[in-house]
Write a protein that holds these residues in place. Structure first.
Motif: not given
Length: 389
Positions: A190, A282, A285, A306-308, A327, A349, A351
């Motif tokens: 991150r 990172s 959004d 990456s958490g997107l 997701n 969200w 991540r």
């Protein structure tokens, strides 16, 4: 075991999905105690070798497709001897074009199994060489069915979409579905708040604006013209679309964005080095893509890892990747795009929760474990077939 991997890219000078997949596979196989030798194409007309990679000379055919190279004759005598003396237990081919004749020749000389991974939906690229979609599809079907059915012990499809394609082509050998893996450790990083603010400022993104990210090749088959049209129709002022990457359609897209009145609402970064991609994942959004020609969608996997959350054009290759409402979402038309865009922007969200949906299934360790089972299956089948002859 000793594994020879062949591919039509150069692992030292090219960065694309196939190269990254092969390098991940090599590292994970070596971690499991196997030896791996790569046979690829040199980035010049001269051969190269270093003990880990043997590169055959090739010629550029960039006029047909950017950065594409071609080798017409099979492997040369010196390089063939190097491979034969190394004595691989099997050959794992990653392409059906330039290096496939060499893979076939080596497997035949050593009397070992040849495995083919079908990565590319060639029918989606025939527009570059043949204007007739019907004729192009027929050519692809005949060529692939012949080369895989006649010479391979097993075939691998990285997604159900490609598995169904090989069944449609009536490939005779068994086909195994094995998703390619990624180095998931690369996508957990991150940016700090200060680094994020600096990158936003560099790109000219206003405070409070959400960031939709497309990252990848800027090419016709990625359907980015449609993405710009969708972004125009959605008419969101609380979000900006960042298109990161380089390719033959970049200048065309820049002009199209201006013509659509999207100046300041669509931003282009140009080339992003592979080891820098995590920074863009990172600070964004969510990830967005309108491509309909993906075969597995590893870029989607990277984004999710990456958490997107992902907003993507509906595609069979995403069935095991994108879980609606968990997701991200798939969309089918402009109206659904606008609706799902609103949902993604409105929702907060987590991540880590998003990333967890793909990390185990698409890790390179899982990838190597599954491919190892394919190798053992191929060796067993080949040995059984030889006994029957």
């Amino acid at each position: 075991m000793r594994v020879l991997i062949t591919l039509d890219s150069n692992v030292y000078h090219e960065i694309n999905g196939l190269v990254i997949s092969v390098l991940n596979l090599r590292q994970a196989l070596e971690a499991r105690g196997h030896e791996v030798l790569i046979l690829d194409l040199s980035s010049t007309h001269r051969p190269e070798e270093d003990g880990k990679v043997i590169s055959m000379p090739s010629i550029s055919i960039e006029k047909l497709y950017p950065k594409m190279r071609l080798r017409l004759p099979p492997i040369g005598r010196r390089q063939l001897d190097l491979v034969l003396n190394w004595k691989p237990d099997l050959v794992h081919s990653q392409n059906e074009t330039s290096t496939f004749p060499s893979a076939k020749k080596i497997a035949k000389k050593l009397d070992i199994p040849l495995i083919q991974t079908h990565h590319t939906s060639w029918k989606d690229y025939m527009c570059y060489v043949n204007p007739s979609k019907k004729i192009g599809n027929w050519i692809v079907k005949m060529v692939l069915r012949n080369c895989i059915s006649s010479h391979c012990t097993l075939a691998v499809a990285p997604s159900k979409k490609l598995y169904e394609t090989l069944l449609e082509y009536q490939v005779k050998c068994p086909v195994r579905v094995v998703p390619s893996g990624i180095d998931t450790s690369l996508y957990g990083h991150r940016l700090s708040a200060e680094e994020t603010a600096a990158l936003r400022e560099d790109l000219g993104i206003a405070p409070g604006q959400k960031i939709a990210l497309y990252l990848g090749r800027i090419a016709r088959e990625k359907n980015l013209d449609t993405l710009l049209a969708l972004w125009k129709r959605a008419d969101r002022r609380d979000a900006v679309l960042v298109i990161a990457g380089f390719g033959p359609r970049l200048e065309h897209l820049r002009r199209q964005a201006v013509e659509l009145g999207l100046t300041g609402r669509v931003l282009f970064t140009g080339i992003v080095q592979h080891d820098e991609t995590w920074k863009y994942y990172s600070f964004a959004d969510f990830f967005v893509c309108a491509s309909e020609t993906e075969t597995q969608g590893l870029t989607y996997v990277e984004a999710i890892a990456s958490g997107l959350p992902v907003l993507a054009m509906a595609d069979r290759c995403l069935d095991d990747v994108l879980k609606d409402g968990i997701n991200g979402w798939q969309f089918h038309d402009a109206e659904e795009f606008s609706h799902r865009l609103e949902q993604i922007l409105r929702r907060e969200w987590d991540r880590d929760t998003v990333a967890a949906t793909v990390r185990d299934l698409f890790s390179r360790e899982r990838f190597a474990e599954n491919i190892e089972q394919v190798y053992l299956d191929a060796l067993g089948r080949y040995k059984h077939r030889r006994k029957k002859q």
